[in-house]
Design a protein around this motif. Structure first.
Motif, mmCIF file in Angstrom:
data_model
loop_
_atom_site.group_PDB
_atom_site.id
_atom_site.type_symbol
_atom_site.label_atom_id
_atom_site.label_comp_id
_atom_site.label_asym_id
_atom_site.label_seq_id
_atom_site.Cartn_x
_atom_site.Cartn_y
_atom_site.Cartn_z
ATOM 1 N N ARG A 115 -6.979 -3.857 2.370
ATOM 2 C CA ARG A 115 -8.000 -3.065 2.264
ATOM 3 C C ARG A 115 -7.928 -1.933 3.156
ATOM 4 N N VAL A 116 -7.707 -2.273 4.468
ATOM 5 C CA VAL A 116 -7.414 -1.232 5.518
ATOM 6 C C VAL A 116 -6.220 -0.244 5.151
ATOM 7 N N PHE A 117 -5.162 -0.815 4.695
ATOM 8 C CA PHE A 117 -4.024 -0.037 4.438
ATOM 9 C C PHE A 117 -4.155 0.746 3.393
ATOM 10 N N SER A 171 0.878 -1.058 -0.210
ATOM 11 C CA SER A 171 -0.107 -0.017 0.053
ATOM 12 C C SER A 171 0.792 1.035 0.020
ATOM 13 N N LEU A 172 2.195 1.291 0.302
ATOM 14 C CA LEU A 172 2.940 2.175 0.317
ATOM 15 C C LEU A 172 3.487 2.565 -1.125
ATOM 16 N N PRO A 173 3.773 4.025 -1.394
ATOM 17 C CA PRO A 173 4.548 4.466 -2.751
ATOM 18 C C PRO A 173 5.626 3.359 -3.232
ATOM 19 N N ALA A 174 5.877 3.186 -4.423
ATOM 20 C CA ALA A 174 6.644 2.261 -4.953
ATOM 21 C C ALA A 174 8.249 2.566 -4.273
ATOM 22 N N GLY A 175 8.989 1.526 -4.051
ATOM 23 C CA GLY A 175 10.158 1.898 -3.418
ATOM 24 C C GLY A 175 10.365 2.098 -1.876
#
Length: 251
Positions: A136-138, A56-60
């Motif tokens: 889904r939560v993240f 769920s975090l941005p790539a990298g």
């Protein structure tokens, strides 16, 4: 031998038996832990646990460790927790072996299914939380993060959150077992449990609001299964009570 001495000897023998069962359960957990240390290893296990958050975090992006020994301690905790979950059937078997000699035949038919179903339901709740809820939560929470904030969760805080959520879902999935026990032991009648269904639904949403993050996704993900499992318990309870009835109760 006097009656008092016989009773004391019996009590001591039970304590010795309990000690032996606890030792065997601990050995089972230790073996599972050792196997996990060998393969796949604590680091890989934590990477698997962190996968829903990383996705769920941005790539990298990566998570951070603010404590000096956190990169070592946190994966160790995760490995121990997973070892305990994997060893649950063995732990419950030791519990069953300890209490079984003192049970009647109809009581054994009551306890063994409850022990097995409790293990499966707890593991099922944890799996439901990991595979269906976390992602889904993240994602839902990440969508609300302002562009000026770099989302870099701390691994210790993440572990605390994951453990509390998995525990909440694992315990929640025990609802059918609780319903069955209440009916079978005669504590609450099946008719009464059906009559308070609306209150149970409200209570499920209240509990979900308390134990989950303040977002709609995780609250619904906990409350809805709780309600469905309550209904499942109402269906199973009369069948279970009939099957495990004592011989004199049939008369």
């Amino acid at each position: 031998m006097t009656e008092e001495a016989a009773g004391e000897e019996t009590f001591i023998s039970h304590l010795v038996e309990l000690r032996d069962r606890l030792v065997k359960a601990s050995i089972g957990i230790a073996i599972a832990c050792a196997a996990l240390f060998i393969w796949p290893g604590p680091a890989q296990i934590y990477d698997l646990l962190a996968a829903p958050m990383i996705a769920s975090l941005p790539a990298g992006s990566k998570m951070i460790a603010t404590g000096v020994i956190s990169p070592f301690l946190v994966p160790m905790k995760v490995t121990l927790l997973l070892a305990f979950i994997l060893a649950l059937p063995w732990v419950f078997y030791q519990l069953w072996a300890f209490v079984a000699p003192g049970l009647y035949a109809h009581e054994k038919r009551l306890v063994l299914p409850l022990v097995v179903s409790s293990s499966l339901l707890f593991v099922g709740g944890v799996a439901f939380c990991y595979f269906l809820v976390f992602g889904r939560v993240f994602q839902f929470i990440g969508e609300f993060a302002p562009a000026s904030i770099a989302v870099t969760p701390d691994i210790e805080n993440y572990l605390d959150f994951v453990m509390s959520m998995c525990l909440a879902f694992g315990v929640t999935f025990e609802v059918p077992v609780v319903v069955v026990i209440l009916v079978r032991m005669g504590i609450v009648s099946l008719e009464k449990l059906k009559a308070i269904r609306s209150y149970v639904i409200v209570g499920a949403f209240v509990i979900a609001a308390i134990v989950t993050p303040p977002d709609v996704v995780s609250q619904l993900a906990l409350a809805i299964p709780m309600c469905l499992l309550y209904e499942l318990g109402l269906i199973i309870a009369p069948i279970f009570a009939r099957v495990t009835r004592a011989p004199e109760e049939h008369a």
